[in-house]
Design a protein around this motif. Structure first.
Motif, PDB file in Angstrom:
ATOM      1  N   GLN A 249      52.760  69.648 -29.852  1.00  0.00           N
ATOM      2  CA  GLN A 249      53.080  69.324 -31.237  1.00  0.00           C
ATOM      3  C   GLN A 249      54.272  70.156 -31.723  1.00  0.00           C
ATOM      4  O   GLN A 249      55.157  69.638 -32.422  1.00  0.00           O
ATOM      5  CB  GLN A 249      51.854  69.562 -32.125  1.00  0.00           C
ATOM      6  CG  GLN A 249      50.744  68.528 -31.927  1.00  0.00           C
ATOM      7  CD  GLN A 249      49.469  68.908 -32.667  1.00  0.00           C
ATOM      8  OE1 GLN A 249      49.186  70.092 -32.902  1.00  0.00           O
ATOM      9  NE2 GLN A 249      48.685  67.911 -33.039  1.00  0.00           N
ATOM     10  N   PRO A 263      50.900  63.345 -34.569  1.00  0.00           N
ATOM     11  CA  PRO A 263      49.519  62.858 -34.549  1.00  0.00           C
ATOM     12  C   PRO A 263      48.517  63.980 -34.313  1.00  0.00           C
ATOM     13  O   PRO A 263      48.796  64.945 -33.592  1.00  0.00           O
ATOM     14  CB  PRO A 263      49.512  61.853 -33.391  1.00  0.00           C
ATOM     15  CG  PRO A 263      50.650  62.260 -32.523  1.00  0.00           C
ATOM     16  CD  PRO A 263      51.689  62.823 -33.441  1.00  0.00           C
ATOM     17  N   GLU A 264      47.361  63.843 -34.932  1.00  0.00           N
ATOM     18  CA  GLU A 264      46.267  64.780 -34.716  1.00  0.00           C
ATOM     19  C   GLU A 264      45.652  64.536 -33.333  1.00  0.00           C
ATOM     20  O   GLU A 264      45.636  63.408 -32.836  1.00  0.00           O
ATOM     21  CB  GLU A 264      45.203  64.584 -35.797  1.00  0.00           C
ATOM     22  CG  GLU A 264      43.992  65.487 -35.656  1.00  0.00           C
ATOM     23  CD  GLU A 264      42.892  65.154 -36.657  1.00  0.00           C
ATOM     24  OE1 GLU A 264      41.884  65.861 -36.692  1.00  0.00           O
ATOM     25  OE2 GLU A 264      43.065  64.150 -37.392  1.00  0.00           O
ATOM     26  N   ILE A 266      42.182  64.722 -31.354  1.00  0.00           N
ATOM     27  CA  ILE A 266      40.734  64.804 -31.550  1.00  0.00           C
ATOM     28  C   ILE A 266      40.051  64.938 -30.189  1.00  0.00           C
ATOM     29  O   ILE A 266      40.268  64.125 -29.293  1.00  0.00           O
ATOM     30  CB  ILE A 266      40.211  63.557 -32.283  1.00  0.00           C
ATOM     31  CG1 ILE A 266      40.877  63.435 -33.664  1.00  0.00           C
ATOM     32  CG2 ILE A 266      38.693  63.598 -32.419  1.00  0.00           C
ATOM     33  CD1 ILE A 266      40.502  62.175 -34.413  1.00  0.00           C
ATOM     34  N   LYS A 308      50.488  58.162 -42.201  1.00  0.00           N
ATOM     35  CA  LYS A 308      49.576  58.975 -41.388  1.00  0.00           C
ATOM     36  C   LYS A 308      49.520  58.365 -39.998  1.00  0.00           C
ATOM     37  O   LYS A 308      49.159  57.196 -39.825  1.00  0.00           O
ATOM     38  CB  LYS A 308      48.181  59.015 -42.017  1.00  0.00           C
ATOM     39  CG  LYS A 308      47.201  59.877 -41.233  1.00  0.00           C
ATOM     40  CD  LYS A 308      45.871  59.988 -41.952  1.00  0.00           C
ATOM     41  CE  LYS A 308      44.859  60.778 -41.117  1.00  0.00           C
ATOM     42  NZ  LYS A 308      45.342  62.137 -40.795  1.00  0.00           N
ATOM     43  N   PRO A 311      45.514  59.047 -34.545  1.00  0.00           N
ATOM     44  CA  PRO A 311      45.274  60.236 -33.735  1.00  0.00           C
ATOM     45  C   PRO A 311      45.323  59.934 -32.237  1.00  0.00           C
ATOM     46  O   PRO A 311      45.274  58.782 -31.805  1.00  0.00           O
ATOM     47  CB  PRO A 311      43.862  60.660 -34.158  1.00  0.00           C
ATOM     48  CG  PRO A 311      43.198  59.370 -34.520  1.00  0.00           C
ATOM     49  CD  PRO A 311      44.272  58.524 -35.162  1.00  0.00           C
ATOM     50  N   ASN A 313      43.086  60.634 -29.026  1.00  0.00           N
ATOM     51  CA  ASN A 313      41.705  60.992 -28.717  1.00  0.00           C
ATOM     52  C   ASN A 313      41.605  61.482 -27.277  1.00  0.00           C
ATOM     53  O   ASN A 313      42.063  60.807 -26.346  1.00  0.00           O
ATOM     54  CB  ASN A 313      40.779  59.788 -28.921  1.00  0.00           C
ATOM     55  CG  ASN A 313      40.687  59.389 -30.374  1.00  0.00           C
ATOM     56  OD1 ASN A 313      40.035  60.041 -31.179  1.00  0.00           O
ATOM     57  ND2 ASN A 313      41.358  58.311 -30.732  1.00  0.00           N
ATOM     58  N   ASP A 329      45.912  56.935 -26.662  1.00  0.00           N
ATOM     59  CA  ASP A 329      46.832  56.922 -27.800  1.00  0.00           C
ATOM     60  C   ASP A 329      47.054  55.493 -28.277  1.00  0.00           C
ATOM     61  O   ASP A 329      46.610  54.533 -27.637  1.00  0.00           O
ATOM     62  CB  ASP A 329      48.167  57.582 -27.435  1.00  0.00           C
ATOM     63  CG  ASP A 329      48.934  56.827 -26.359  1.00  0.00           C
ATOM     64  OD1 ASP A 329      49.222  55.625 -26.562  1.00  0.00           O
ATOM     65  OD2 ASP A 329      49.263  57.428 -25.316  1.00  0.00           O
TER      66      ASP A 329
END
Length: 457
Positions: A249, A263-264, A266, A308, A311, A313, A329
């Motif tokens: 990131q 992107p987050e 998780i 936003k 995410p 995963n 993704d």
């Protein structure tokens, strides 16, 4: 001339051309091709060698993570010297087989300046190592480690040189053969660096002022908490993903702008799975996969700075034998013209761009740490602590946003080295699922070859 004799000429010609590099450099070979009548001479150590033949006749002695761990525990001078002499005899054997592989390449390939440079580098290393006498003292081991570290540093140009050479020779040899050759070369390179860096790390442990031989303070004595040389005994799946995710990131922000949304990540499943592994190997794979997913997600959804992003995963599963990472993704998938070539070093529509980019990277260690030598975070983790790479890192650096086309195929080479696997599924116009499976027992021997019909290693 009889008909049978005439029909055998093409086979004989191919055979002679394939072994042309083995002839002495002092007697240049002249080759004429249908497209050119220019004479080509070979320079460098393309010569027959009794020592090389002797080492090619030897079999490699593969090791496992468990063996590396067992041998490095409760380190004594006797064990350290045994390790030194194993490395001293094993490195030239593994180098000899790779030299022989290069000698078997078609003539037009071995005359490529990049391939020839790798050959000369390997041959010089082979000569230095095979002439090293038996190591019988701590002082002799220190000198040997100095030699090994110098050679590993000098060999940092091997990956870009091989990659450029293979791309330049794509029109002369089938791409599948070039890919098999390069995969074998890279797996062998990983194997040599693994045993060399492990011994260097054990030596640094033994020479540390905080090391007490023979268990004088109880327990094992390693070069860090739960480390035996370069092997981390309690590699934690969640920590690896979090560390690589944070760094990737940061790289994305460095490449695309500080305020660019990322992107987050998780993490789900069994994130507390632990296993023995060499961190630099796993971090390279996870780091490359997360970098690809982050970049694809930003390119597909990041046009609106206020949007936003979906995410990424990461599902972690564990069985009695394996730990499995699935990275998913929503980056739109891989273009259809590229997908068939994602595991290839030499095929694909972006060959010229690859050549241009790789030429900008004179050295490459294939570790996550080299991206941070002058990059985001200045080589620190999420808690601000310095990154722990190999005992020889960082030896090189490369621009973090430069696309070389080597990430996925090299990640698969790393995964397969310890008997793991890496697979990728692309969903058109949606995203990618990548599945990495690694052995968590550490009892698999290193896999040193790509093809069964290769001799030795």
């Amino acid at each position: 001339m009889s008909k049978a004799a005439a029909s055998s000429l093409p086979r004989l010609t191919r055979r002679c051309n394939a072994f042309a590099p083995a002839f002495p450099a002092s007697r240049p070979s002249l080759v004429r091709t249908p497209s050119s009548t220019r004479s080509i001479s070979i320079t460098g150590p393309w010569r027959p060698s009794t020592a090389l033949e002797d080492h090619v006749a030897r079999d490699a002695r593969p090791i496992s993570l468990r063996q590396l761990t067992f041998f490095g525990r409760n380190l004594t001078l006797e064990r350290l010297l045994d390790s030194a002499n194993y490395v001293r005899t094993e490195l030239p054997t593994r180098l000899a087989h790779r030299i022989r592989d290069m000698q078997r390449l078609p003539y037009v390939v071995v005359t490529n300046p990049n391939i020839s440079k790798v050959y000369e580098t390997y041959y010089n290393s082979f000569e230095l190592l095979r002439k090293t006498p038996e190591i019988k003292s701590s002082e002799e081991n220190d000198k040997f480690c100095h030699l090994v570290k110098r050679m590993l540093t000098e060999n940092l140009s091997v990956i870009p040189d091989l990659a450029v050479g293979v791309l330049e020779c794509r029109d002369f040899v089938p791409a599948s053969e070039l890919d098999n050759f390069l995969k074998t070369m890279l797996k062998s390179r990983i194997s040599r660096r693994t045993i060399a860096e492990q011994h260097v790390a054990l030596t640094e442990t033994f020479n540390s002022p905080f090391y007490f031989p023979n268990g004088e303070t109880g327990g094992d004595h390693t070069n860090g908490v739960d480390f035996v040389g370069e092997v981390f005994l309690k590699c934690n799946a969640r920590e690896v993903v979090e560390k690589c995710g944070k760094l990737c990131q940061d790289l994305s922000r460095q490449a695309n702008g500080v305020n660019t949304p990322v992107p987050e990540i998780i993490i789900e499943g069994h994130p507390e799975a632990t296993f023995p592994y060499i961190p630099s190997h796993l971090e390279y794979i996870i780091g490359e996969l997360l970098r690809n997913s982050i970049q694809a997600t930003i390119e597909r959804h990041g046009s609106d700075a206020n949007a936003k992003l979906p995410p990424i995963n990461v599902l972690i599963c564990q069985t009695q034998q394996y730990v499995i990472f699935r990275i998913s993704d929503q980056g739109g998938g891989i273009p259809q013209d590229i997908f068939p070539h994602i595991w290839s070093f030499s095929k694909g529509p972006r060959r010229q761009k690859q050549l241009q980019n790789i030429s900008l990277v004179p050295t490459m260690s294939a570790t996550l740490q080299e991206l941070f030598h002058t990059g985001a975070g200045e080589g620190v983790d999420k808690d601000g602590k310095p990154l722990r790479g190999t005992s020889l890192a960082p030896l090189s650096h490369r621009p973090p946003n430069l696309r070389l086309g080597l990430g996925l195929p090299l990640s698969r080479v790393y995964a397969e080295y310890w008997a793991g696997s890496l697979k990728l599924h692309s969903l058109a116009s949606y995203g990618v699922d990548t599945i990495l499976q690694i052995n968590k027992l550490g009892n698999n021997l290193e896999r040193l070859v790509e093809r069964r019909n290769l001799d030795g290693i």
